[in-house]
Write a protein that holds these residues in place. Structure first.
Motif: not given
Length: 94
Positions: A34-60
């Protein structure tokens, strides 16, 4: 994930650990998966080296806003501890 993947220990507040455990149970995953899934999802939403925005995280996940709140609280607590330690060093140097 293979058994030879790097491992590390992490300390989590009890409420955050309980949240991850509940999420893992709901998603039929191990705590680690689950932790790996959460981190990988955040990374996928982050795009090319960008940190995910709060909106990105909330959508996960609907629970991500709670996770973000906890992380922000922890950051504030760490900053307070750093300030206290600096003050103690100043007092000890006198």
């Amino acid at each position: 994930m293979a058994r030879d993947d790097p491992q590390f220990r992490i300390r989590l507040p009890a409420d955050l650990k309980a949240w991850v455990e509940e999420s893992a149970t709901q998603n039929s995953r191990s705590l680690n998966a689950e932790i790996v899934h959460i981190l990988m999802s955040a990374r996928a939403h982050a795009g090319k080296g960008k940190m995910p925005t709060e909106k990105d995280l909330q959508s996960l996940s609907p629970n991500f806003s709670e996770l973000l709140r906890i992380c922000n609280r922890l950051a504030d607590e760490v900053e307070e501890l750093v300030q206290e330690r600096r003050q103690l060093r100043k007092e000890n140097d006198r």
